[in-house]
Write a protein that holds these residues in place. Structure first.
Motif, PDB file in Angstrom:
ATOM      1  N   ILE A 157       0.574  -1.532  -0.011  1.00  9.60           N
ATOM      2  CA  ILE A 157      -0.118  -0.037  -0.305  1.00  9.60           C
ATOM      3  C   ILE A 157       1.056   1.570   0.120  1.00  9.60           C
ATOM      4  O   ILE A 157       0.362   2.374  -0.331  1.00  9.60           O
ATOM      5  N   HIS A 158       1.862   1.181   0.835  1.00 12.50           N
ATOM      6  CA  HIS A 158       3.075   2.371   0.940  1.00 12.50           C
ATOM      7  C   HIS A 158       3.582   2.727  -0.330  1.00 12.50           C
ATOM      8  O   HIS A 158       3.896   3.846  -0.878  1.00 12.50           O
ATOM      9  N   ALA A 159       3.889   1.657  -0.940  1.00 11.40           N
ATOM     10  CA  ALA A 159       4.566   1.538  -2.215  1.00 11.40           C
ATOM     11  C   ALA A 159       3.949   2.317  -3.366  1.00 11.40           C
ATOM     12  O   ALA A 159       3.929   2.697  -4.616  1.00 11.40           O
ATOM     13  N   MET A 160       2.057   2.159  -3.587  1.00 12.81           N
ATOM     14  CA  MET A 160       1.318   2.228  -4.301  1.00 12.81           C
ATOM     15  C   MET A 160       0.793   3.698  -4.368  1.00 12.81           C
ATOM     16  O   MET A 160       0.577   4.318  -4.967  1.00 12.81           O
ATOM     17  N   GLN A 161       1.280   3.727  -2.849  1.00 10.24           N
ATOM     18  CA  GLN A 161      -0.190   5.356  -2.557  1.00 10.24           C
ATOM     19  C   GLN A 161       1.362   6.395  -1.240  1.00 10.24           C
ATOM     20  O   GLN A 161       1.539   5.424  -0.122  1.00 10.24           O
ATOM     21  N   GLY A 162       2.473   6.839  -1.919  1.00  9.75           N
ATOM     22  CA  GLY A 162       3.404   7.221  -1.063  1.00  9.75           C
ATOM     23  C   GLY A 162       2.900   8.420  -0.599  1.00  9.75           C
ATOM     24  O   GLY A 162       3.952   8.905  -0.004  1.00  9.75           O
ATOM     25  N   GLU A 163       2.042   9.433  -1.058  1.00  9.35           N
ATOM     26  CA  GLU A 163       1.953  10.160   0.069  1.00  9.35           C
ATOM     27  C   GLU A 163       1.373  10.394   1.529  1.00  9.35           C
ATOM     28  O   GLU A 163      -0.090  10.246   1.378  1.00  9.35           O
ATOM     29  N   LEU A 164       1.775  10.703   2.407  1.00  4.43           N
ATOM     30  CA  LEU A 164       1.343  10.390   3.786  1.00  4.43           C
ATOM     31  C   LEU A 164       0.005  11.120   3.908  1.00  4.43           C
ATOM     32  O   LEU A 164      -1.023  10.367   4.264  1.00  4.43           O
ATOM     33  N   GLU A 165      -0.277  11.857   3.417  1.00  4.53           N
ATOM     34  CA  GLU A 165      -1.033  13.071   3.305  1.00  4.53           C
ATOM     35  C   GLU A 165      -2.824  11.765   3.024  1.00  4.53           C
ATOM     36  O   GLU A 165      -3.364  12.482   3.127  1.00  4.53           O
ATOM     37  N   THR A 166      -2.145  11.653   1.713  1.00  4.85           N
ATOM     38  CA  THR A 166      -3.679  11.336   0.684  1.00  4.85           C
ATOM     39  C   THR A 166      -3.829   9.863   1.532  1.00  4.85           C
ATOM     40  O   THR A 166      -4.715   9.531   1.882  1.00  4.85           O
ATOM     41  N   LEU A 167      -2.896   9.391   2.075  1.00  4.62           N
ATOM     42  CA  LEU A 167      -3.305   7.877   2.989  1.00  4.62           C
ATOM     43  C   LEU A 167      -4.374   8.176   4.452  1.00  4.62           C
ATOM     44  O   LEU A 167      -4.712   7.251   4.625  1.00  4.62           O
ATOM     45  N   LYS A 168      -4.012   9.178   5.083  1.00  2.00           N
ATOM     46  CA  LYS A 168      -4.409   9.325   6.596  1.00  2.00           C
ATOM     47  C   LYS A 168      -5.609  10.022   6.074  1.00  2.00           C
ATOM     48  O   LYS A 168      -6.601  10.073   6.121  1.00  2.00           O
ATOM     49  N   THR A 169      -6.120  10.550   4.626  1.00  2.00           N
ATOM     50  CA  THR A 169      -7.048  11.515   4.166  1.00  2.00           C
ATOM     51  C   THR A 169      -8.433  10.355   3.918  1.00  2.00           C
ATOM     52  O   THR A 169      -9.337  10.146   3.910  1.00  2.00           O
ATOM     53  N   GLY A 170      -7.497   9.402   3.278  1.00  2.00           N
ATOM     54  CA  GLY A 170      -8.817   7.976   2.858  1.00  2.00           C
ATOM     55  C   GLY A 170      -8.628   7.349   3.923  1.00  2.00           C
ATOM     56  O   GLY A 170     -10.250   6.830   4.068  1.00  2.00           O
ATOM     57  N   PRO A 180     -10.383   7.422   7.065  1.00  2.00           N
ATOM     58  CA  PRO A 180     -11.683   7.298   7.699  1.00  2.00           C
ATOM     59  C   PRO A 180     -12.690   6.712   6.536  1.00  2.00           C
ATOM     60  O   PRO A 180     -13.385   6.165   6.620  1.00  2.00           O
ATOM     61  N   GLN A 181     -12.821   6.980   5.433  1.00  5.54           N
ATOM     62  CA  GLN A 181     -13.461   6.242   3.854  1.00  5.54           C
ATOM     63  C   GLN A 181     -13.302   4.654   4.236  1.00  5.54           C
ATOM     64  O   GLN A 181     -14.150   4.180   4.194  1.00  5.54           O
ATOM     65  N   TYR A 182     -12.009   4.474   4.494  1.00  5.47           N
ATOM     66  CA  TYR A 182     -11.817   3.108   3.899  1.00  5.47           C
ATOM     67  C   TYR A 182     -11.661   2.198   5.067  1.00  5.47           C
ATOM     68  O   TYR A 182     -12.577   0.916   5.690  1.00  5.47           O
ATOM     69  N   ALA A 183     -11.878   2.782   6.801  1.00  8.16           N
ATOM     70  CA  ALA A 183     -11.423   1.782   7.983  1.00  8.16           C
ATOM     71  C   ALA A 183     -13.060   1.967   8.606  1.00  8.16           C
ATOM     72  O   ALA A 183     -12.999   0.558   9.339  1.00  8.16           O
ATOM     73  N   HIS A 184     -13.864   2.428   7.353  1.00 11.86           N
ATOM     74  CA  HIS A 184     -15.198   1.392   8.321  1.00 11.86           C
ATOM     75  C   HIS A 184     -16.175   1.114   7.534  1.00 11.86           C
ATOM     76  O   HIS A 184     -17.055   0.783   7.730  1.00 11.86           O
ATOM     77  N   ASP A 185     -15.717   0.483   6.437  1.00 11.81           N
ATOM     78  CA  ASP A 185     -16.132   0.201   4.995  1.00 11.81           C
ATOM     79  C   ASP A 185     -16.445  -1.530   5.505  1.00 11.81           C
ATOM     80  O   ASP A 185     -14.463  -1.416   4.996  1.00 11.81           O
TER      81      ASP A 185
END
Length: 87
Positions: free
Chosen positions: A35-48, A50-55
């Motif tokens: 996941i970190h290799a595919m999405q290397g931007e920390l802010e984008t990871l953190k922003t997303g 809440p959307q998937y944590a409860h999905d």
């Protein structure tokens, strides 16, 4: 943007583990590293998050990725050398 520190995708370049428990921990680490290799931007990871944590579907999909990683590790370890469990 802050970049997530890149780690080796396969630590120590080996899938061999001592125990199935160690193999499961490695599977989780590999999934996270991917996941970190595919999405290397920390802010984008953190922003997303809440959307998937409860999905529930997203969590099931993440569990599937870990299961596939674990199956690969188990095969690499010859299913922990085909030894019967200790009784």
């Amino acid at each position: 943007m802050t970049q997530v520190p890149q780690r080796p995708l396969i630590p120590e370049n080996s899938l061999l583990t001592r125990t199935p428990e160690d193999g499961r921990a490695l599977a989780i680490m590999l999934a996270r590293n991917s996941i970190h290799a595919m999405q290397g931007e920390l802010e984008t990871l953190k922003t997303g998050r809440p959307q998937y944590a409860h999905d529930p579907y997203g969590l099931i999909a993440a569990s599937h990725v870990i299961a596939v990683e674990f199956a690969t590790i188990a095969a690499a370890n010859n299913y922990w050398r085909q030894q019967p469990p200790a009784s």
